[in-house]
Design an enzyme around this catalytic site. Structure first.
Site, mmCIF file in Angstrom:
data_model
loop_
_atom_site.group_PDB
_atom_site.id
_atom_site.type_symbol
_atom_site.label_atom_id
_atom_site.label_comp_id
_atom_site.label_asym_id
_atom_site.label_seq_id
_atom_site.Cartn_x
_atom_site.Cartn_y
_atom_site.Cartn_z
ATOM 1 N N PRO A 9 38.434 37.926 47.629
ATOM 2 C CA PRO A 9 38.370 38.624 48.901
ATOM 3 C C PRO A 9 39.647 38.549 49.728
ATOM 4 C CG PRO A 9 36.974 36.671 48.950
ATOM 5 C CD PRO A 9 37.443 36.842 47.535
ATOM 6 N N ASN A 10 39.946 39.671 50.321
ATOM 7 C CA ASN A 10 41.044 39.875 51.267
ATOM 8 C C ASN A 10 42.433 39.851 50.631
ATOM 9 O OD1 ASN A 10 39.302 40.107 53.559
ATOM 10 N ND2 ASN A 10 38.986 37.902 53.405
ATOM 11 N N ARG A 17 48.282 41.130 55.846
ATOM 12 C CA ARG A 17 47.538 40.093 56.561
ATOM 13 C C ARG A 17 48.337 38.799 56.640
ATOM 14 N NH1 ARG A 17 43.722 36.678 52.455
ATOM 15 N NH2 ARG A 17 43.232 35.473 54.294
ATOM 16 N N TYR A 22 51.069 34.509 53.795
ATOM 17 C CA TYR A 22 50.948 35.171 52.502
ATOM 18 C C TYR A 22 52.140 36.046 52.120
ATOM 19 C CZ TYR A 22 46.146 33.635 52.980
ATOM 20 O OH TYR A 22 45.027 32.871 53.135
ATOM 21 N N ASN A 71 42.667 33.718 41.604
ATOM 22 C CA ASN A 71 42.769 33.349 43.008
ATOM 23 C C ASN A 71 41.489 33.860 43.647
ATOM 24 O OD1 ASN A 71 43.230 33.058 45.723
ATOM 25 N ND2 ASN A 71 45.367 33.699 45.629
ATOM 26 N N ALA A 74 38.722 32.836 49.570
ATOM 27 C CA ALA A 74 37.771 31.975 50.277
ATOM 28 C C ALA A 74 36.575 31.579 49.419
ATOM 29 C CB ALA A 74 37.302 32.657 51.557
ATOM 30 N N GLU A 95 43.471 28.178 38.197
ATOM 31 C CA GLU A 95 43.222 28.469 39.612
ATOM 32 C C GLU A 95 44.559 28.514 40.338
ATOM 33 O OE1 GLU A 95 41.217 26.301 43.515
ATOM 34 O OE2 GLU A 95 40.849 25.459 41.534
ATOM 35 N N HIS A 97 46.656 29.535 44.148
ATOM 36 C CA HIS A 97 46.602 29.841 45.576
ATOM 37 C C HIS A 97 48.016 30.076 46.062
ATOM 38 C CE1 HIS A 97 42.375 28.958 45.923
ATOM 39 N NE2 HIS A 97 42.592 27.894 45.165
ATOM 40 N N ARG A 104 46.101 23.411 55.309
ATOM 41 C CA ARG A 104 45.361 24.320 56.183
ATOM 42 C C ARG A 104 44.049 23.665 56.619
ATOM 43 N NH1 ARG A 104 45.248 30.020 53.570
ATOM 44 N NH2 ARG A 104 44.672 30.542 55.715
#
Length: 137
Positions: A9-10, A17, A22, A71, A74, A95, A97, A104
């Site tokens: 998502p996103n 964003r 990012y 990735n 969330a 995985e 990121h 964070r």
């Protein structure tokens, strides 16, 4: 070698964003760079904001590809179902990121993906995907 890059998502909003986290590059242009950088690898790409679609894609390729670079966004921190799916398939999953999730919010420190992943790459920006591809070569 056939690898799937799978974004959650996103991540379709990369380049727009929270650019301070990012970066400014959209994923489509980055993916073109990756295919040029790794011409001997067949790279496929899928992105979804929907958890079930991510699981369906993992199941679709999870017994036939040589690797998946995931990735989950969330969903990394919330989806037991995606973690269970990775455990159920035979294709190894890395995985990744873009940001350092440990620098964070505290809820981002938990991953339901990591226990079932071949490895984890965190915090190297889009280069995290390059490192993921290189890990399979």
């Amino acid at each position: 070698m056939r690898l799937l890059l799978l974004n959650g998502p996103n991540l379709n909003l990369l380049g727009q964003r929270e650019t301070s986290i990012y970066g400014n590059q959209d994923f489509d242009s980055f993916f073109k760079e990756l295919t040029s950088k790794f011409p001997s690898v067949q790279l496929d790409y899928f992105q979804s904001n929907i958890e079930g679609e991510i699981i369906n894609k993992l199941q679709e390729v999870g017994f036939s590809y040589e690797g998946i670079i995931l990735n989950a966004g969330a969903y990394t921190h919330t989806s037991v179902a995606i973690g269970d799916c990775i455990k159920a398939i035979t294709t190894p999953v890395i995985e990744v990121h873009i940001s350092n999730t440990f620098s964070r919010e505290t809820f981002r420190h938990q991953s339901y993906i990591s226990p079932n992943a071949k490895g984890v790459i965190i915090g190297f920006g889009l280069e995290s995907y390059v490192l993921g591809i290189q890990s399979f070569l």
